[in-house]
Design an enzyme around this catalytic site. Structure first.
Site, PDB file in Angstrom:
ATOM      1  N   ARG A 150      51.628  -7.483  62.933  1.00  0.00           N
ATOM      2  CA  ARG A 150      51.473  -6.329  63.808  1.00  0.00           C
ATOM      3  C   ARG A 150      50.004  -5.943  63.853  1.00  0.00           C
ATOM      4  O   ARG A 150      49.351  -5.845  62.828  1.00  0.00           O
ATOM      5  CB  ARG A 150      52.356  -5.147  63.352  1.00  0.00           C
ATOM      6  CG  ARG A 150      51.982  -4.521  62.034  1.00  0.00           C
ATOM      7  CD  ARG A 150      52.665  -3.174  61.815  1.00  0.00           C
ATOM      8  NE  ARG A 150      52.917  -2.906  60.409  1.00  0.00           N
ATOM      9  CZ  ARG A 150      52.004  -2.536  59.515  1.00  0.00           C
ATOM     10  NH1 ARG A 150      50.743  -2.397  59.866  1.00  0.00           N
ATOM     11  NH2 ARG A 150      52.351  -2.310  58.261  1.00  0.00           N
ATOM     12  N   HIS A 181      51.114   0.743  60.585  1.00  0.00           N
ATOM     13  CA  HIS A 181      52.569   0.774  60.517  1.00  0.00           C
ATOM     14  C   HIS A 181      53.139   1.749  61.543  1.00  0.00           C
ATOM     15  O   HIS A 181      54.019   1.429  62.323  1.00  0.00           O
ATOM     16  CB  HIS A 181      53.011   1.190  59.113  1.00  0.00           C
ATOM     17  CG  HIS A 181      54.448   1.544  59.037  1.00  0.00           C
ATOM     18  ND1 HIS A 181      55.438   0.598  59.215  1.00  0.00           N
ATOM     19  CD2 HIS A 181      55.087   2.719  58.835  1.00  0.00           C
ATOM     20  CE1 HIS A 181      56.626   1.186  59.117  1.00  0.00           C
ATOM     21  NE2 HIS A 181      56.437   2.461  58.888  1.00  0.00           N
ATOM     22  N   TYR A 229      44.691  -0.888  54.190  1.00  0.00           N
ATOM     23  CA  TYR A 229      45.135  -1.776  53.115  1.00  0.00           C
ATOM     24  C   TYR A 229      45.078  -3.243  53.539  1.00  0.00           C
ATOM     25  O   TYR A 229      45.435  -4.110  52.767  1.00  0.00           O
ATOM     26  CB  TYR A 229      46.567  -1.411  52.699  1.00  0.00           C
ATOM     27  CG  TYR A 229      47.468  -1.164  53.889  1.00  0.00           C
ATOM     28  CD1 TYR A 229      48.096  -2.229  54.537  1.00  0.00           C
ATOM     29  CD2 TYR A 229      47.662   0.119  54.400  1.00  0.00           C
ATOM     30  CE1 TYR A 229      48.891  -2.016  55.657  1.00  0.00           C
ATOM     31  CE2 TYR A 229      48.453   0.343  55.522  1.00  0.00           C
ATOM     32  CZ  TYR A 229      49.069  -0.734  56.144  1.00  0.00           C
ATOM     33  OH  TYR A 229      49.843  -0.526  57.253  1.00  0.00           O
TER      34      TYR A 229
HETATM   35  C1  LIG Z   1      65.900   2.599  53.682  1.00  0.00           C
HETATM   36  C2  LIG Z   1      64.544   2.992  54.161  1.00  0.00           C
HETATM   37  N1  LIG Z   1      63.536   3.127  53.278  1.00  0.00           N
HETATM   38  C3  LIG Z   1      62.296   3.446  53.688  1.00  0.00           C
HETATM   39  C4  LIG Z   1      62.034   3.656  55.013  1.00  0.00           C
HETATM   40  C5  LIG Z   1      60.629   4.033  55.473  1.00  0.00           C
HETATM   41  N2  LIG Z   1      60.072   2.916  56.221  1.00  0.00           N
HETATM   42  C6  LIG Z   1      60.173   2.837  57.557  1.00  0.00           C
HETATM   43  S1  LIG Z   1      59.628   1.378  58.147  1.00  0.00           S
HETATM   44  C7  LIG Z   1      59.191   0.865  56.595  1.00  0.00           C
HETATM   45  C8  LIG Z   1      58.609  -0.503  56.419  1.00  0.00           C
HETATM   46  C9  LIG Z   1      59.496  -1.540  57.016  1.00  0.00           C
HETATM   47  O1  LIG Z   1      58.950  -2.797  56.810  1.00  0.00           O
HETATM   48  P1  LIG Z   1      59.551  -4.051  57.541  1.00  0.00           P
HETATM   49  O2  LIG Z   1      61.032  -4.091  57.295  1.00  0.00           O
HETATM   50  O3  LIG Z   1      58.777  -5.225  57.123  1.00  0.00           O
HETATM   51  O4  LIG Z   1      59.368  -3.743  59.103  1.00  0.00           O
HETATM   52  P2  LIG Z   1      57.992  -3.552  59.893  1.00  0.00           P
HETATM   53  O5  LIG Z   1      57.641  -2.108  59.825  1.00  0.00           O
HETATM   54  O6  LIG Z   1      56.990  -4.436  59.283  1.00  0.00           O
HETATM   55  O7  LIG Z   1      58.345  -3.934  61.295  1.00  0.00           O
HETATM   56  C10 LIG Z   1      59.504   1.809  55.650  1.00  0.00           C
HETATM   57  C11 LIG Z   1      59.257   1.666  54.219  1.00  0.00           C
HETATM   58  C12 LIG Z   1      63.119   3.554  55.908  1.00  0.00           C
HETATM   59  N3  LIG Z   1      62.981   3.796  57.208  1.00  0.00           N
HETATM   60  N4  LIG Z   1      64.353   3.202  55.464  1.00  0.00           N
END
Ligand SMILES: Cc1ncc(C[n+]2csc(CCOP(=O)(O)OP(=O)(O)O)c2C)c(N)n1
Ligand SMILES: Cc1ncc(C[n+]2csc(CCOP(=O)(O)OP(=O)(O)O)c2C)c(N)n1
Ligand SMILES: [Mg+2]
Ligand SMILES: [Mg+2]
Lengths: 338, 320, 338, 320
Positions: free
Chosen positions: B240, B244, B252
């Site tokens: 990406r 985030h 980071y």
């Molecule tokens: C169960 C849960 N824990 C924490 C979060 C907070 N959170 C939202 S997105 C994210 C990171 C997700 O990473 P990834 O699955 O790799 O998806 P990306 O954002 O890289 O598309 C986190 C920690 C959440 N939404 N749901």
């Protein structure tokens, strides 16, 4: 009329709805294994034989996976009846229940429906803290769920059929000590409960309370096992000339406030007897409603007689101490009547 | 290379461009304070959503995540309904009740996106179960990130998809970060696809910056699923470009890493290939771009001009 | 005196306790990544740098694994402060929280202790239904947990220090709109909250409410964001000669009933303002307590002004409609005073 | 074969016998209605608990499940405290608050057993984390069944154990059934140990009916953990002789299957080996048996004669 146990009544409801509607399927652990149990309390016995393993789906011990799968299937128009073996395990799928099932329709702006029933045996039966909770009261705080808690075979059958036909997620709580003492899974302390169930088809709408006993001196609201203890207490109190009106809400969400409020307007006193822990439990909600809507009719403070705020202990003498009993119900009524 | 018609190739290109330019435009408006809440954007990952969804029929379904805009555009949710939802307008695809993280449109096969990491995967199984019982030959794709694969939902769902042989494709977009956390901190594996073996299903790694590769691998998986051969786990290595969420400066991440991935930009690479193949000319490209830009402006204007919901509708849609 | 945001006050509490006691560790997602966020709301910024990654433990997105690990560590005598990024995700670890943390000590017959703090940002901030719930009220129904919900920087610091030193599992709810508008994660609609926090060490015991404003015509009980809206409402009402007493319970379990009851005995009216959904929510418990213990002092029915029983909608106009506002608090007070 | 002293070999034997005879005796009393609640018994699996716990020190820890009696005896929880707990007496190891499914004794390194399938595994990680931070060289063993390995808790915990390199050993007792459900219905793998590769840790299959094999494999894993080399997943193939719980006639199991496993009885096999090795004689065996029986009778009598708790203590021990 024919008399059935709650387990039989529920099984019959499942069978009838499955015959009527091919979209109704069952999902759960140990529900359809040949030579197996028919679920933890025999309820689904024989259904896999009749409907096959495509519609009676045995699962791994994956409550999140089970409820999630049921939600997805429901969105696509199936009508899954999923189950957990003890309601304590609802917490293993809490995200799916509270964050997904309860909210997805709303989040979608009403695009989708989730016609899902989740059956969950509730109540304490001498197995210790992790197989004993009464959680039906906690779930009323999750907007988007309907909550059903039947206390008799007749109600259980009629309400389950309505729940299956309902287009929303319904948590259907069954009390383990009310399943009846027939069959493999009889429980110590179980109520010998056989109830009349007509052969003809019937349903009971969600959201309609039932006055299980009419009276005029005091109203008691109680559900599940506590309803039966309350009815016994009422019987005994009658001998002393105290007339108790006993109301079974049957569904907690939607709640038939009117029946309860009307009763209070008549008796001017209300006791809520509940197996959920007292603090923040179901009884608090009933109390708050009465105060908001009928405080002026009260001749005495509303009283909650609930399970103590402790995890459920194992030893029968301890378990018995923390859960309301017939005697404590009688005592509470006497105190309230001064 | 797989055989795709000129039209199909250009469609893939146009869709990737739509996502990129839509996201860029929305970000501008976000900076102007016109978009409430936060945004999780999709720039850089376009080849995944587009390559996968191009294999699907309209009546196939997808589940999505907190980062759903790209999936939505690729699956065919009308852009103006997406934009209106982001702006909190009543004309949004979820009546302004969902928002950026819950975009969805049942009519084109997209469930409301699920923002709890991992929680969409078991739900996708259920969609697949319905297809299977009805023998419709439809399939469902569940999109999720690398971060989701450490969550219990992933495990329970992949196991159940495997044992019931469901017509579901699990598409992991490995962009190497879950929020600020690099994958190497939270997983000892090189390839997430290797986790497939724990469930007895195939796992495939694919270059998520190459839309044709994604298309090829997705085609195979979708075919398997349609033929009743069960699920596949596809890991798309991607990146990406943005933080985030829109409040995240992404400090980071090493600059070189960002540069490396941007040098492999999926749209740029694909354009180059299309030029080489003579499927596209610079002129044609300009035409497509301005068409896409026009569509985006229309969508944004639609969103801006749409009315806010009347407050009372907040009480509707809880129960059916 | 020095003025800090809640985020700063909490960070300071963590830092002081970590300096004092090597057993205090932090566990959570994105809390210690170099160049990262210091958790979803900047609270843990700088702590990994000071205490190292052995004590500030970044995790996968595994809420069950996080809380489970924190429980095990706590049983062995560490004092973990674990966190979820939004309190909605508590449901992803619900079994660990409600079936394990809350019950293991009891199940063990008192053999073990679980000195665990679980921090959870609560409240709605325009992100839609899955990042918006106010869950502190729901958890009071789980016996065995303590529940803390501070509303000011001073309270947050003092209560967090007590929570860390407490030998029981404590859920510590922080409202996202109260973190303060400094730093990277400012939230639209956030309260510009800076509060006096002394340099000297202090703690605030769990279970002691705080009268945030004295008054004589009506008591309002409110916590977190609703406390601040209530204080604004009280200010405005005062101009009309209505004197409102505002009580912040600060900890929900244990609850300082006495302060609330005494206030009601004085004002004879009580309104509960709460961001938790109304049905079965925290306000119901407060109402039920008052009725049980002080009904005779009431000059008007107890009123609950709570969030509507819906999932939280996304659009700001919708979100604003379902959550109590200053204006609606004022209106409710006026209605109650006739 | 590994080198074990005569004393150690006889200790293993005696412990297995203790578990078997204790469970048999408790079952008799259950049938007489003297034991409240239900029982999940351990007959058939003795080699696992004994083989693993024999490697542990008293200050190492274990977590256990709904089927904890064997683990408790093997870890050294006094039998009379176990019996009293089963009988709901105040002298029980958990003051009659835990019961059969929550047996535990902190003083010998056993946490209260956790009856939610899978939920003990993340907790074991936490115990290991404490050991690691304090550099104590203690280890923790988490026991769980085959059924637990399909649960999200297993996945999250094994991944976290792996990334933090925790001194924990995950011991899966694969008795081929989760309640009435055969493993082949709920998992497409032959060996659960293969799931270890999804976390980048070693996975080992061992014959769970052979106590020396279990001991050997556990030794290696415990050594690795103590040396800071991280976790191991051990799969012990074993069998429970009884139904899942005491109300279960286990009609879902083919007779031949039961017979097959009983023919490989861990106690009988080990006795044969000890006789062959001249470590044991029939006479010695009789002596051990009667000693064990005596200990069991004492424990049962202690339980029977112990007082019930006074009801009010139900309100104690909620908070520290
Ligand atoms: C169960 C849960 N824990 C924490 C979060 C907070 N959170 C939202 S997105 C994210 C990171 C997700 O990473 P990834 O699955 O790799 O998806 P990306 O954002 O890289 O598309 C986190 C920690 C959440 N939404 N749901
Ligand atoms: C989360 C959860 N789901 C369901 C149950 C009910 N249950 C108790 S034991 C059991 C089977 C466990 O199988 P396994 O893990 O293989 O252990 P075993 O009984 O074979 O020792 C089930 C389904 C439970 N206790 N917890
Ligand atoms: Mg990612
Ligand atoms: Mg098993």
């Amino acid at each position: 009329m024919r008399r059935l146990t709650i387990a039989e009544a529920i099984r019959e409801a499942l069978r009838e709805e499955m015959r009527k509607d091919p979209n109704v399927i069952l999902i759960g652990e140990d529900i359809g294994i040949p030579g197996g149990w028919g679920g933890p309390f025999t309820v689904t016995q024989g259904l896999a034989e009749e409907f096959g393993h495509e519609r009676v789906i045995d699962t791994p011990i994956s409550e999140t996976g089970i409820v999630g799968m049921a939600i997805g299937a429901a969105i696509m128009g199936l009508r899954p009846v999923a189950e957990v073996q003890y309601c304590d395990f609802l917490f293993c799928a809490m995200d799916q229940i509270a964050n997904q099932a309860a909210k997805l329709r709303y989040m979608s702006g009403g695009q989708i429906k989730i016609p899902l029933v989740l059956r969950a045996p509730t109540g304490a039966t001498g197995r210790g803290a992790q197989h004993a909770q009464s959680l039906e009261g906690l779930f009323i705080n999750i907007s988007g769920l309907k909550i059903v808690a039947p206390s008799t075979p007749y109600d259980a059958k009629g309400l389950l059929k309505s729940s299956i036909r309902d287009d929303n997620p319904v948590l259907f709580f069954e009390h383990k000590l009310l399943y009846g003492s027939k069959g493999a899974r009889k429980e110590r302390g179980g109520v010998e409960l056989l109830g009349e169930v007509p052969e003809e088809e019937y349903t009971i709408p969600l959201g309609v309370a039932d006055i299980k006993r009419e009276g005029k001196d005091i109203t008691i609201v109680a559900k599940l096992l506590m309803l039966h203890r309350t009815l016994e207490a009422a019987e005994e109190l009658e001998r002393d000339g105290i007339s108790v009106e006993v109301i079974d809400p049957r569904t907690l969400v939607p709640l038939d406030k009117e029946t309860i409020i009307n009763s209070v307007k008549k008796t001017n006193r209300i006791l809520i007897v509940d197996e959920c822990p007292k603090t923040g439990g179901w009884a608090a909600e009933i109390s708050a409603i009465i105060v908001e809507e009928a405080m002026d009719y009260l001749d005495a403070p509303i009283k909650r007689l609930c399970t103590s705020d402790v995890p459920i202990p194992f030893s029968p003498v301890l378990e018995g101490y923390v859960i309301p009993t017939k005697d404590r119900i009688i005592q509470a009524v006497r105190e309230m009547l001064g | 290379m797989i055989e795709l018609s000129r039209e199909k190739l250009l469609l893939l290109y146009r869709q990737m461009l739509s996502i990129r330019l839509f996201e860029d435009r929305v970000y501008q408006l976000f900076l102007l304070g016109m978009v409430p809440s936060t945004l999780h954007q999709y720039q850089g990952q376009e080849a995944v959503a587009v390559g996968v969804c191009a294999v699907l029929n309209r009546d196939d379904f997808i589940t999505s995540t907190h980062r759903p805009h790209g999936h939505a555009i690729a699956k065919g949710v009308p852009m103006k309904r997406i934009a209106a939802e982001l702006f909190g307008k009543v004309t949004g695809c979820c009546r302004a009740k969902g928002g950026s993280m819950h975009i969805g449109d049942y009519s084109v096969g997209m469930l409301p996106a699920i923002a709890i990491v991992g929680s969409g995967i078991p739900i996708a199984n259920g969609v697949a179960l319905a297809f299977k019982l009805r023998k419709t030959k439809q399939v469902v794709v569940s999109f999720f990130g690398d971060g989701a694969t450490n969550n219990g939902s992933f495990h329970e769902a992949l196991n159940m998809g495997a044992i019931y042989n469901l017509p579901v494709i699990y598409v992991c977009e490995n962009n190497f970060y879950g929020a600020s956390t690099h994958i190497s901190k939270v997983m000892k594996l090189e390839n997430i696809a290797d986790r497939a073996s724990a469930y007895g299903i195939p796992g495939v790694v694919v270059d998520g910056m190459d839309v044709l590769e994604v298309y090829r691998v997705a085609s195979e998986a979708v075919n398997r699923a349609r033929e009743g051969e069960g699920p596949t786990l596809i890991e798309c290595k991607t990146y990406r470009y943005s933080g985030h969420s829109r409040s995240d400066p992404a400090n980071y991440r090493p600059k070189e890493e960002v540069e490396f991935w941007k040098s492999r930009d999926p749209i740029f690479q694909f354009k180059k290939k299309l030029l080489e193949l003579d499927v596209l000319s610079e002129k044609e490209d300009n035409r497509i771009r301005s068409e896409v830009e026009k569509e985006i402006e229309e969508a944004i204007n639609f969103a801006i001009e749409s009315p806010l919901p009347s407050p009372e509708i907040a009480l509707e849609d809880v129960y059916a």
